[in-house]
Write a protein that holds these residues in place. Structure first.
Motif, mmCIF file in Angstrom:
data_model
loop_
_atom_site.group_PDB
_atom_site.id
_atom_site.type_symbol
_atom_site.label_atom_id
_atom_site.label_comp_id
_atom_site.label_asym_id
_atom_site.label_seq_id
_atom_site.Cartn_x
_atom_site.Cartn_y
_atom_site.Cartn_z
ATOM 1 N N HIS A 1 0.842 -1.201 0.000
ATOM 2 C CA HIS A 1 0.000 0.000 0.000
ATOM 3 C C HIS A 1 0.877 1.250 0.000
ATOM 4 O O HIS A 1 0.598 2.217 -0.728
ATOM 5 C CB HIS A 1 -0.926 0.009 1.216
ATOM 6 N N ARG A 2 1.961 1.224 0.797
ATOM 7 C CA ARG A 2 2.874 2.372 0.816
ATOM 8 C C ARG A 2 3.569 2.541 -0.536
ATOM 9 O O ARG A 2 3.763 3.660 -1.019
ATOM 10 C CB ARG A 2 3.908 2.206 1.933
ATOM 11 N N GLN A 3 3.928 1.399 -1.157
ATOM 12 C CA GLN A 3 4.583 1.454 -2.471
ATOM 13 C C GLN A 3 3.657 2.081 -3.509
ATOM 14 O O GLN A 3 4.090 2.902 -4.331
ATOM 15 C CB GLN A 3 4.978 0.042 -2.915
ATOM 16 N N LEU A 4 2.397 1.704 -3.476
ATOM 17 C CA LEU A 4 1.434 2.268 -4.418
ATOM 18 C C LEU A 4 1.325 3.780 -4.229
ATOM 19 O O LEU A 4 1.326 4.548 -5.200
ATOM 20 C CB LEU A 4 0.062 1.604 -4.227
ATOM 21 N N ILE A 5 1.264 4.212 -2.973
ATOM 22 C CA ILE A 5 1.124 5.644 -2.673
ATOM 23 C C ILE A 5 2.359 6.417 -3.143
ATOM 24 O O ILE A 5 2.241 7.505 -3.717
ATOM 25 C CB ILE A 5 0.897 5.840 -1.157
ATOM 26 N N GLU A 6 3.547 5.850 -2.929
ATOM 27 C CA GLU A 6 4.787 6.544 -3.276
ATOM 28 C C GLU A 6 5.046 6.563 -4.776
ATOM 29 O O GLU A 6 5.442 7.589 -5.345
ATOM 30 C CB GLU A 6 5.966 5.882 -2.560
ATOM 31 N N LYS A 7 4.827 5.413 -5.454
ATOM 32 C CA LYS A 7 5.203 5.303 -6.869
ATOM 33 C C LYS A 7 4.094 5.732 -7.834
ATOM 34 O O LYS A 7 4.378 6.139 -8.965
ATOM 35 C CB LYS A 7 5.605 3.855 -7.193
ATOM 36 N N TYR A 8 2.850 5.600 -7.414
ATOM 37 C CA TYR A 8 1.748 5.879 -8.334
ATOM 38 C C TYR A 8 0.752 6.863 -7.702
ATOM 39 O O TYR A 8 -0.413 6.536 -7.483
ATOM 40 C CB TYR A 8 1.044 4.572 -8.713
ATOM 41 N N PRO A 9 1.221 8.081 -7.400
ATOM 42 C CA PRO A 9 0.334 9.036 -6.717
ATOM 43 C C PRO A 9 -0.874 9.466 -7.538
ATOM 44 O O PRO A 9 -1.841 9.972 -6.978
ATOM 45 C CB PRO A 9 1.266 10.227 -6.439
ATOM 46 N N ASN A 10 -0.816 9.259 -8.867
ATOM 47 C CA ASN A 10 -1.938 9.651 -9.722
ATOM 48 C C ASN A 10 -2.875 8.492 -10.044
ATOM 49 O O ASN A 10 -3.817 8.649 -10.818
ATOM 50 C CB ASN A 10 -1.413 10.263 -11.026
ATOM 51 N N SER A 11 -2.602 7.332 -9.451
ATOM 52 C CA SER A 11 -3.447 6.169 -9.724
ATOM 53 C C SER A 11 -4.830 6.331 -9.101
ATOM 54 O O SER A 11 -4.989 6.961 -8.045
ATOM 55 C CB SER A 11 -2.785 4.902 -9.167
ATOM 56 N N TYR A 12 -5.822 5.738 -9.771
ATOM 57 C CA TYR A 12 -7.177 5.771 -9.211
ATOM 58 C C TYR A 12 -7.272 4.953 -7.922
ATOM 59 O O TYR A 12 -8.233 5.083 -7.158
ATOM 60 C CB TYR A 12 -8.185 5.242 -10.246
ATOM 61 N N LEU A 13 -6.239 4.132 -7.648
ATOM 62 C CA LEU A 13 -6.223 3.317 -6.433
ATOM 63 C C LEU A 13 -5.492 3.994 -5.275
ATOM 64 O O LEU A 13 -5.410 3.422 -4.183
ATOM 65 C CB LEU A 13 -5.557 1.968 -6.731
ATOM 66 N N TYR A 14 -4.973 5.189 -5.508
ATOM 67 C CA TYR A 14 -4.242 5.897 -4.451
ATOM 68 C C TYR A 14 -5.114 6.036 -3.205
ATOM 69 O O TYR A 14 -4.692 5.729 -2.086
ATOM 70 C CB TYR A 14 -3.816 7.270 -4.961
ATOM 71 N N GLY A 15 -6.335 6.509 -3.394
ATOM 72 C CA GLY A 15 -7.230 6.719 -2.260
ATOM 73 C C GLY A 15 -7.539 5.432 -1.516
ATOM 74 O O GLY A 15 -7.605 5.413 -0.277
ATOM 75 N N ALA A 16 -7.722 4.342 -2.274
ATOM 76 C CA ALA A 16 -8.017 3.050 -1.639
ATOM 77 C C ALA A 16 -6.822 2.575 -0.806
ATOM 78 O O ALA A 16 -6.992 2.062 0.308
ATOM 79 C CB ALA A 16 -8.364 2.016 -2.706
ATOM 80 N N ALA A 17 -5.599 2.754 -1.344
ATOM 81 C CA ALA A 17 -4.397 2.325 -0.619
ATOM 82 C C ALA A 17 -4.204 3.147 0.656
ATOM 83 O O ALA A 17 -3.891 2.611 1.722
ATOM 84 C CB ALA A 17 -3.177 2.449 -1.524
ATOM 85 N N LEU A 18 -4.404 4.458 0.546
ATOM 86 C CA LEU A 18 -4.252 5.319 1.720
ATOM 87 C C LEU A 18 -5.295 4.972 2.779
ATOM 88 O O LEU A 18 -4.986 4.878 3.973
ATOM 89 C CB LEU A 18 -4.385 6.787 1.303
#
Length: 702
Positions: free
Chosen positions: A418-435
């Motif tokens: 989840h942290r990797q997704l937030i750091e590497k893909y901040p514009n992803s539609y899944l950012y909010g879900a990971a956070l």
């Protein structure tokens, strides 16, 4: 290929020039003329192209009349066009209009018109526009001028310059009103209407026209108007009027597309199968095979679909898509035959290796991993997902893959991804879900300050007036953290941000949270109002939350009998941990209500019921101790002794263990069991030498 509108102009011109030559040269009976006539007759009879070209060259070389020379050259150009030697046709025509000293102006302009049409047919709008413009600027002959204007209007329409095209058409009709009924003018007007989404006007303009161009446009107009059956009818007419032509093939394909979009699978199948039968060498073979495979899939005719997708396309990217769909067929067949699932996995992995540069290769690799999950091979699936990330970390599906790894990992692994997704893909539609997932993990562990800190640094701000679901979820978790840290004003603000006009899960929980804040701030009546409102709109476990809130308001207001009626103690938890906690609290506080109403027996029953139902609940040790203490206060020392012993045996590490041990000694003493009392006091001193009540134990021994 779609026929362009200027085509009819020059078919007419060709006919005029080839078959009116006798009138122009009625007096000439020379040998060049006879040679030209022989070439023209052979052309009409579809004779040998080489023979016709030889005759044209001979006629042009021998003729002294420039008009006859031009006619021979025009005929030679037509032969080259028929033989698809467009470069040679361009050379012949260009040679005519670049030798204006040799040929009359009208002949030169006619050559330009023919060359412009050739460029337009090939899609070279730039050269077509240049030549049509030259003729428009220089032609004295009205017929040539009007034909050039029509060609110019057509090119402008092809490049979506509709206003200019319309102006040119107005010039044509203004100078020659009879052109208003000309099919080419009507077709161009219909084309403009279609570009403006005015399909009805296009239909009205095209009714009654029978040319290929007009029928194609009419079918498109019906498609745009949503009249699929009418469109298919026009495509059938095209096939009937122009059989075995490119237009007929186009019509068959388009009819199949109409049925495909309407998901009329059987009708689409019939059209595409007919196209394969009639045009086996079609340039559309790959497109048709792919569509047939897709249709067979929808009809659950998996073996036929697999056969259709077995087509080997010479284009690598097309071949990759066919390979993908073959693998998909194997997967669907494998749902009934497990061995086929492994074949599907191998096929998807093979595709990603063979066509690694294809746009579909990443999806194939991911698909193989998903099938492994479906088979129950979780570890192999996770390995596949990690391989995908190492190969395609910049692919559009990479954030989804990281999220899947987070979902399928243990707590530590999940947090990592989840942290990797937030750091590497901040514009992803899944950012909010990971956070949100990270915040939920910390909430479950009571890390409330961590939630607030992370939200301050990484929380998404609404870019418009409407917040996303995940933004609202983050506000809700932030509110919950603020509540447990007793920042009630901040919590209320976040609860309001989490709510929306939609009465969904987040809104309902936000409203309940706001009520709890009001209660903690002393606004008992306001809190009760919200709890009562929510009880009437929520469902499931949330009903118990609202009822518990109402009971707590009554408890705070010392309305103990009302609270006893409100506490949700008679519902089933059904494995819901949150509901279990509410029921446990209700039993505990119900016991407190009975105690304050001096119904001590019922109080004991309520507390012991909590211990019976939820022996591992955080309140269980306290409830057991309260029951024991109430027995003791009522001088039921034997019952108190037994109840305290349960605290010691079951909850030895609880805050109530020491007090219970001392109280057991006191029970023995009060029951005149002095030796047992002394032994118990000694045990207490040994177990808790630094306890504040050790002195009491020593006094008990004395």
């Amino acid at each position: 290929m779609e026929e362009r509108f200027t085509g009819k102009v020059f078919r007419f011109t060709t006919a005029f020039l080839l078959f009116s030559t006798a009138a122009l040269l009625a007096g000439e009976k020379t040998k060049p003329w006879q040679i030209y006539q022989q070439a023209a007759n052979l052309f009409q009879q579809s004779g040998s192209p080489e023979k016709i070209l030889d005759l044209c060259k001979e006629a042009a070389d021998d003729a002294e009349n420039p008009i006859l020379q031009a006619r021979a050259l025009f005929l030679a150009a037509q032969v080259q066009i028929a033989e698809k030697n467009t470069g040679k046709a361009h050379d012949i025509l260009e040679d005519i209009y670049k030798n204006e000293t040799r040929f009359p102006v009208n002949i030169a302009n006619e050559a330009r018109l023919r060359d412009a049409e050739l460029y337009n047919t090939a899609g070279d709008s730039s050269n077509a526009l240049r030549l049509f413009t030259v003729v428009c600027d220089s032609a004295a002959n009205l017929f040539l001028l009007q034909e050039a204007r029509l060609g110019l209007a057509s090119v402008l329409a092809e490049t979506n310059r509709w206003q200019e095209s319309d102006s040119v058409l107005n010039l044509v009709v203004g100078e020659s009103p009879n052109y208003k009924a000309d099919e080419r003018v009507r077709a161009l007007s219909a084309r403009q209407a279609l570009s403006l989404q005015n399909s009805q006007k296009a239909i009205e303009l095209l009714q009654g026209n029978q040319s290929k161009t007009s029928l194609k446009l009419l079918a498109r107009a019906y498609e745009q108007a949503g009249k699929s059956i009418m469109a298919v009818g026009v495509y059938k007419k095209l096939r009937d009027l122009y059989p075995r032509t490119q237009a007929a093939e186009d019509a068959l394909f388009r009819a199949g597309e109409v049925f495909l979009r309407a998901e009329d699978w059987l009708a689409a199948k019939n059209e595409f199968e007919k196209l394969v039968e009639l045009y086996p060498e079609s340039e559309r073979s790959a497109l048709v095979k792919y569509r047939l495979g897709w249709i067979y899939l929808h009809l659950n005719r998996l073996v036929e679909a697999l056969k259709a997708f077995d087509y080997i396309s010479p284009q690598p990217d097309h071949a990759a898509y066919f390979a993908y769909m073959r693998a998909e067929c194997l997967y669907r067949i494998g749902k009934g035959i497990p061995e086929k699932l492994q074949e599907a996995i191998l096929a998807f992995n093979s595709l990603s290796a063979l066509y690694s540069q294809s746009t579909i290769a990443p999806l194939a690799k991911l698909r193989a991993a998903l099938i492994r999950f479906e088979k129950g091979d979780k570890q192999d699936a996770i390995i596949s997902l990690r391989q995908y990330l190492s190969l395609y970390s910049k692919d559009a599906l990479a954030p989804t893959t990281v999220f899947m790894l987070a979902v399928h990992g243990d707590a530590a692994t999940s947090a990592h991804y989840h942290r990797q997704l937030i750091e590497k893909y901040p514009n992803s539609y899944l950012y909010g879900a990971a956070l949100t997932a990270l915040q939920e993990m910390d909430y479950a562990e009571g890390k409330y300050q961590e939630i607030i800190n992370r939200q301050a640094h990484l929380g998404q701000k609404a870019t418009s007036g409407t917040k996303t679901y995940w933004q609202r979820a983050q506000h809700l978790l932030h509110a919950e953290a603020s509540y447990f840290l007793k920042h009630y004003s901040q919590a209320r603000a976040d609860y309001r941000d989490a709510a929306s006009e939609t009465d969904d899960f987040l809104t309902q929980n936000a409203r309940l949270g706001e009520a709890w804040c009001l209660l903690q701030q002393g606004a008992v009546d306001s809190a009760r109002t919200i709890f009562t409102q929510m009880r009437d709109v929520v469902t499931g476990a949330d009903v118990a939350k609202a009822e518990y809130g109402i009971a707590t308001c009554d408890f705070r207001a010392q309305k103990y009998e009302e609270a006893l009626h409100a506490y949700p103690t008679d519902i089933a938890a059904e494995g819901n941990r949150e509901l279990q906690a509410i029921i446990a609290k209700s039993h505990y506080l119900g016991g407190e209500c009975f105690f304050r109403l001096e119904y001590y027996g019922q109080a004991i029953e309520s507390w012991l019921k909590l211990v019976e139902l939820f022996p591992d609940d955080p309140l269980a040790s306290r409830a057991q101790y309260r029951a024991a203490d109430t027995y003791f206060r009522a001088n039921h020392f034997a019952e108190a002794d037994s109840a305290y012993q349960i605290v010691l045996n079951r909850y030895a590490k609880s805050p109530y263990a020491a007090e219970s041990m001392l109280q057991v000694a006191q029970c023995k003493y009060n029951a005149a069991q002095f030796e047992d009392a002394v032994a118990q006091f000694k045990r207490f001193i040994e177990s808790y030498p630094e306890h504040a009540k050790t002195r009491d134990a020593l006094e008990g021994i004395q």
